[in-house]
Design a protein around this motif. Structure first.
Motif, short mmCIF file in Angstrom:
data_model
loop_
_atom_site.label_atom_id
_atom_site.label_comp_id
_atom_site.label_asym_id
_atom_site.label_seq_id
_atom_site.Cartn_x
_atom_site.Cartn_y
_atom_site.Cartn_z
N GLY A 45 22.00 57.00 90.13
CA GLY A 45 23.21 56.32 89.65
C GLY A 45 23.98 55.16 90.65
N ALA A 46 23.12 54.74 91.79
CA ALA A 46 23.70 54.07 92.65
C ALA A 46 23.62 52.53 92.09
N TRP A 47 22.79 52.24 91.09
CA TRP A 47 22.73 50.99 90.40
C TRP A 47 22.94 51.07 88.87
N SER A 48 23.48 50.02 88.20
CA SER A 48 23.55 50.14 86.67
C SER A 48 22.12 49.67 86.17
N VAL A 49 21.94 50.12 84.96
CA VAL A 49 20.67 49.46 84.42
C VAL A 49 20.38 48.14 84.55
N ALA A 50 21.24 47.39 84.54
CA ALA A 50 21.31 46.00 84.56
C ALA A 50 20.85 45.37 85.99
N THR A 51 21.81 46.03 87.00
CA THR A 51 21.42 45.54 88.25
C THR A 51 19.98 46.30 88.70
N SER A 52 19.54 47.24 88.30
CA SER A 52 18.36 47.63 88.94
C SER A 52 17.24 46.94 88.09
N THR A 53 17.43 46.53 87.17
CA THR A 53 16.40 45.95 86.21
C THR A 53 16.14 44.36 86.80
N ARG A 54 17.13 43.67 87.31
CA ARG A 54 17.04 42.54 87.83
C ARG A 54 16.83 42.78 89.40
N LEU A 55 17.24 43.65 90.13
CA LEU A 55 16.94 43.87 91.36
C LEU A 55 15.36 44.01 91.79
N VAL A 56 14.91 45.11 91.10
CA VAL A 56 13.62 45.39 91.21
C VAL A 56 12.59 44.04 90.95
N THR A 57 13.04 43.25 90.19
CA THR A 57 12.14 41.84 90.03
C THR A 57 12.44 41.15 91.00
N ASP B 99 17.84 71.58 86.93
CA ASP B 99 18.95 71.14 87.68
C ASP B 99 18.25 70.32 88.94
N ILE B 100 18.60 68.97 88.70
CA ILE B 100 17.80 67.89 89.56
C ILE B 100 18.82 68.09 91.00
N ALA B 101 18.37 68.54 91.95
CA ALA B 101 18.91 68.72 93.51
C ALA B 101 18.90 67.54 94.22
N ALA B 102 17.95 66.72 94.28
CA ALA B 102 17.71 65.37 94.92
C ALA B 102 16.57 64.44 94.48
N ILE B 103 16.81 63.30 94.92
CA ILE B 103 15.78 62.44 94.41
C ILE B 103 15.22 61.68 95.63
N THR B 104 13.95 61.39 95.68
CA THR B 104 13.45 60.44 96.47
C THR B 104 12.31 59.78 96.15
N GLY B 105 11.71 58.78 96.85
CA GLY B 105 10.56 57.79 96.16
C GLY B 105 9.80 57.50 97.19
N TRP C 291 12.03 53.69 95.89
CA TRP C 291 13.33 54.12 96.37
C TRP C 291 14.06 53.38 95.40
N TYR C 292 13.57 52.14 94.92
CA TYR C 292 14.40 51.36 93.84
C TYR C 292 14.72 52.08 92.70
N THR C 293 13.65 52.72 92.14
CA THR C 293 13.65 53.89 91.00
C THR C 293 14.81 54.82 91.26
N ALA C 294 14.62 55.40 92.39
CA ALA C 294 15.25 56.55 92.80
C ALA C 294 17.00 56.03 92.81
N MET C 295 17.15 54.86 93.44
CA MET C 295 18.74 54.38 93.23
C MET C 295 19.08 54.44 91.95
N ALA C 296 18.05 53.73 91.00
CA ALA C 296 18.64 53.74 89.52
C ALA C 296 18.90 55.21 88.99
N CYS C 297 17.86 56.13 89.13
CA CYS C 297 17.88 57.57 88.80
C CYS C 297 19.11 58.19 89.22
#
Length: 353
Positions: free
Chosen positions: A117-129, A98-104, A109-115
């Motif tokens: 669910g704070a960003w969609s796949v499309a948003t996280s892909t474009r935003l990290v670049t 059970d995933i209790a929490a996520i950090t990075g 932090w950007y990957t953590a946001m994606a994991c």
């Protein structure tokens, strides 16, 4: 019985020559029940990259040779690190953990946001670049220096040496990342060069300049932060589905998350102020007391910094590197599990082929 887990995402600089091909290799070794889902996500990431006129993650990862000029370009390295980490997250066996929490750490932090669910796949892909290009184009430099001894215990003398350099170059040299047993300092190129010259050689390789790094997490990134906030509106952000712990040790919980505050932190404070990875880890274990800590790939470089962060607070009796090593080997399943290590990855992922 399920175990609880804290998930930690790596930052920039973790996709190197040994990681070439790791994304496709891990995908190929995945069990049939999740391989299709993972491939679907990777295809979405590739499609976003192609639409932006960039090499896809699959093309980069499956290249025959690792080329620094190609794979370490900010817009490519960021995408590879994010994609590898996010796919690793999706590979975790939820029947066991059970995933209790996520950090990075830093860009993690950007990957953590994606994991989370704070960003969609499309948003996280474009935003990290986008963020990689904005920040890499900034001024200054970044280097790393140890502040622990050989047993990973805080070293008062080394800590004092770092503080001396920060005071000597006030306003020009800043604390960029608190990274477990290391101080990552950044600032103007002149201040970094002077500080590196003044600091005594430690462990035969430090102070170590981080090639291709600008003054990340300092005020020198102010212009990048301002442009990022104009480019990425609050509408791109959603309350995380899993608790996130940021680079101040602050928690973001759903549904209480203020999306405006999350956008301002992620594209403002997080870009221009110290990223306290050490505190994030320490807050996470204190708040959630996870049965295990899972480190996402690519690579396996987070382990030392995580252990050092735990030793600094004597977490569960850990007082030294030797204590941590013993803890890792005394149980069937290590406390810290790195998905970048094949033997530990097998203990994390859903049923293998």
């Amino acid at each position: 019985m399920k175990k609880t887990a804290l998930v930690i995402c790596p930052g920039r600089g973790t996709y190197n020559k040994p990681e070439l091909g790791s994304i496709s290799a891990n995908l190929g070794a995945s069990s049939p029940k999740i391989k299709e889902d993972l491939q679907s996500v990777l295809s979405q990431i590739d499609a976003e990259r192609a639409q932006s006129g960039l090499a896809t993650v699959s093309e980069l990862d499956q290249a025959k040779l690792f080329k620094t000029s190609l794979h370490q370009k900010p817009e490519h390295a960021a995408a590879l690190i994010y994609a590898a980490g996010y796919l690793d997250y999706l590979s975790i066996d939820r029947e066991r953990y059970d995933i209790a929490a996520i950090t990075g750490n830093s860009m993690g932090w950007y990957t953590a946001m994606a994991c989370g669910g704070a960003w969609s796949v499309a948003t996280s892909t474009r935003l990290v670049t986008s963020m990689a290009l904005l920040t890499a184009g900034g001024a200054g430099a970044q280097f790393i220096y140890p502040v622990v001894d050989s047993e990973w215990r805080p070293d008062a003398q080394r800590i004092a040496l770092v503080e001396e350099q920060l005071a000597a170059h006030q306003g020009q040299l800043m604390r960029s990342i608190n990274y477990g047993g290391y101080a990552v300092l950044a600032g103007t190129e002149e201040a970094c060069a002077a500080a590196m010259k003044a600091l005594p050689v430690a462990d035969e390789r430090f102070p170590l300049l981080l090639p291709g790094h600008a003054a990340f997490h300092t005020r020198l990134m102010a212009a990048a932060a301002a442009q990022a906030q104009e480019t990425w509106p609050v509408a791109a952000f959603q309350p995380p589905q899993t608790p996130l712990i940021d680079g101040r040790g602050q928690q973001w919980l759903s549904p209480e998350t203020d999306r405006t505050a999350l956008q301002r932190y992620t594209l403002g404070h997080q870009v221009t102020e110290t990223f306290d990875f050490t505190k994030a880890v320490q807050v996470a274990v204190k708040e959630y007391a996870p049965d295990h800590i899972i480190l996402l790939g690519p690579g396996s470089g987070l382990g030392g910094a995580v252990a050092q962060s735990l030793i600094a607070i004597n977490w569960q009796g850990l007082r030294s590197k030797a204590d941590f090593s013993e803890r890792q080997t005394q149980a069937d399943v290590p406390y810290v599990l790195s998905m970048g290590l094949a033997e530990q990855r097998a203990l994390v992922t859903a049923g293998r082929n």
